[in-house]
Scaffold this motif. Structure first.
Motif, PDB file in Angstrom:
ATOM      1  N   UNK A 219      -3.005   2.936   7.401  1.00 50.15           N
ATOM      2  CA  UNK A 219      -2.892   3.924   8.493  1.00 50.15           C
ATOM      3  C   UNK A 219      -1.714   4.875   8.322  1.00 50.15           C
ATOM      4  N   UNK A 220      -0.822   4.561   7.364  1.00 53.98           N
ATOM      5  CA  UNK A 220       0.374   5.370   7.189  1.00 53.98           C
ATOM      6  C   UNK A 220       0.053   6.627   6.374  1.00 53.98           C
ATOM      7  N   UNK A 221      -0.165   7.727   7.089  1.00 51.73           N
ATOM      8  CA  UNK A 221      -0.557   8.965   6.419  1.00 51.73           C
ATOM      9  C   UNK A 221       0.573   9.558   5.583  1.00 51.73           C
ATOM     10  N   UNK A 222       1.807   9.119   5.851  1.00 54.80           N
ATOM     11  CA  UNK A 222       2.947   9.644   5.085  1.00 54.80           C
ATOM     12  C   UNK A 222       3.145   8.904   3.771  1.00 54.80           C
ATOM     13  N   UNK A 223       2.507   7.755   3.658  1.00 56.08           N
ATOM     14  CA  UNK A 223       2.702   6.960   2.439  1.00 56.08           C
ATOM     15  C   UNK A 223       2.030   7.652   1.251  1.00 56.08           C
ATOM     16  N   UNK A 224       2.641   7.489   0.086  1.00 51.80           N
ATOM     17  CA  UNK A 224       2.031   8.003  -1.140  1.00 51.80           C
ATOM     18  C   UNK A 224       0.700   7.282  -1.344  1.00 51.80           C
ATOM     19  N   UNK A 225      -0.346   8.028  -1.661  1.00 48.81           N
ATOM     20  CA  UNK A 225      -1.637   7.342  -1.796  1.00 48.81           C
ATOM     21  C   UNK A 225      -2.366   7.789  -3.056  1.00 48.81           C
ATOM     22  N   UNK A 226      -3.318   6.970  -3.451  1.00 47.70           N
ATOM     23  CA  UNK A 226      -4.018   7.186  -4.719  1.00 47.70           C
ATOM     24  C   UNK A 226      -4.738   8.533  -4.745  1.00 47.70           C
TER      25      UNK A 226
END
Lengths: 294, 160
Positions: A60-67
């Motif tokens: 749910x963390x939209x600020x986290x770096x994601x694939x």
């Protein structure tokens, strides 16, 4: 590809609700239980594997770096290592994130948008024998990236009458993908999960069709309440003591045997043949030893 | 050829996909040779009768039969399973509805117990249990036969 490039497995079927996530979890767990170093990648925008492994907050963390961000920006590919979570007892995980946009992803229009994951995996600092990709229930670039990265597919199914049509479509889509990228796609195994206490005539007919169609590459597994409890406790059936004791694990392990037989992971200091030869009994014995040590 | 065009279409589709799988090298055998139900899980019975929720074609007739007392439903002391009451008609017509609210944890535990019981029954019987007709009735009959279990659970003094 380097000689340390892992075997990449796409657990893929565009039909929803056929057990892709649970199959991914158990394949990753079954390989890890044999001593292989495994990375699971949640490519499904719904993030079910991520949530099942207790990482809903990350999802749910939209600020986290994601694939998805990294896949889009090749300049940031070295950051792929920051995506890996190593705190699960069985295998490492690259989680999904709400920022994935499902069928409509910018990867659709990016150059070679469906052929990036394989290149990205070459940037991994840690070496893995296997990468297990839990694909979304569609033919989006997320699913296709898993296929182009490893050219090996495992298809989970249920005994419903939609299966022949959906399988036909699956073959169509990946035939075109293989043609476009000059791939030699292999279907390693087909898994059908049934509930033998609730088999209708149509279910039985689909089981018969499955057996006739996939024969030695088809594995049929029976629903077990213990397996559902494994999922709930964020473990594969190979790490969940109650499930590991269940007689159905041996049948389920036929899926792992099929995968092991048709793959050649890098050695990475492991006696790969010995690991491949491990039976469910060996895994139970190893688990019992670990329990004594603990 | 069957009388049902959709059935013919479905048969053709199944056969096409089987052939395709064979061409792709996915299948290890000739799709025309039937290996069939041999690979079904061991606890699957070979019976061909379709399992369905018990529904009467004519619920009103079933209700009438019950009301007319042509056969009474099993009471707390009945211990026959599978429950013969299901022959009287549809569940909603024969039995009384009684909503129960439970914590999600208890619901999960009951579901798990039902899965285990159903599987164990299936392994040792030729018949099948139904969750409402058999499992829930058995749960409540056990309690009614052993009311001190409830008193214990509630921390009350049990009757001598």
């Amino acid at each position: 590809m380097t000689d340390t490039y892992p075997e990449v497995l796409a657990i893929s079927f565009q039909k929803g609700g056929t057990g892709k996530t649970f199959t991914s979890l158990n394949i990753a767990g079954g390989l890890a239980a044999r001593g292989f170093n495994v990375l699971a990648i949640d490519l499904d925008p719904q993030g079910t594997l991520t949530a099942n492994l207790g990482k809903r907050d990350l999802y749910k963390d939209l600020d986290a770096l994601s694939l998805d961000e990294i896949l889009l920006d090749p300049k940031s590919w070295d950051n792929v290592n920051d995506l890996i979570h190593t705190d699960h007892e069985e295998f490492d995980l690259i989680p999904s994130n709400q920022s994935y946009n499902g069928n409509k992803t910018p990867l659709d229009s990016a150059d070679a948008g469906e052929n990036r994951l394989g290149r990205l995996l070459e940037r991994l600092e840690d070496d893995y024998h296997y990468v297990v990709c839990d694909c979304p229930p569609d033919f989006s670039p997320y699913a296709k990236n898993a296929v182009t990265a490893g050219e090996k597919i495992v298809v989970p199914m249920e005994p419903e009458t939609e299966m022949p049509h959906s399988t036909d479509l699956l073959f169509d889509q990946y035939e075109v993908l293989g043609m476009m990228h000059d791939l030699e796609i292999q279907y390693l195994a087909f898994l059908m999960t049934v509930n033998s206490t609730k088999m209708t005539n149509e279910n039985k007919r689909m089981v018969e069709w499955f057996n006739e169609t996939f024969d030695e590459k088809g594995v049929i597994t029976d629903h077990r309440a213990a397996f559902a409890r494994a999922k709930k406790s964020q473990q594969s059936i190979y790490a969940h003591p109650e499930s590991l004791r269940n007689d159905e694990v041996e049948r389920y392990d036929e899926l792992l045997q099929l995968i092991l037989k048709q793959t050649s992971p890098p050695t990475l200091g492991l006696d790969v043949e010995a690991a491949k030869a491990m039976t469910v009994e060996d895994i139970r014995a190893a688990a019992a030893d670990q329990e004594v040590e603990a | 050829m069957s009388d049902d065009p959709s059935e013919d279409d479905f048969e053709a589709q199944m056969s096409d996909v089987s052939e395709r799988a064979q061409k792709l090298g996915v299948s290890g055998s000739d799709p025309s040779s039937s290996s069939g139900a041999e690979s079904l899980p061991e606890n699957t019975t070979g019976d061909t009768e379709e399992i369905a929720e018990v529904d009467s074609d004519d619920p009103s007739a079933a209700q009438q039969a019950v009301e007319q007392g042509s056969r009474t439903t099993g009471g707390p002391d009945t211990h026959e399973y599978p429950n013969p009451d299901r022959e009287l008609g549809a569940l909603a017509d024969v039995y009384a509805n009684n909503n129960v609210f439970l914590s999600p944890e208890v619901v999960d535990a009951v579901e798990g117990l039902w899965d285990d019981i159903e599987y164990e029954w299936k392994k040792s019987h030729d018949t099948e249990l139904n969750k409402n007709w058999d499992f829930y009735m058995a749960c409540f009959r056990v309690i009614l036969d052993n009311p001190n279990l409830i008193r214990d659970e509630l921390g009350m003094d049990t009757e001598e």
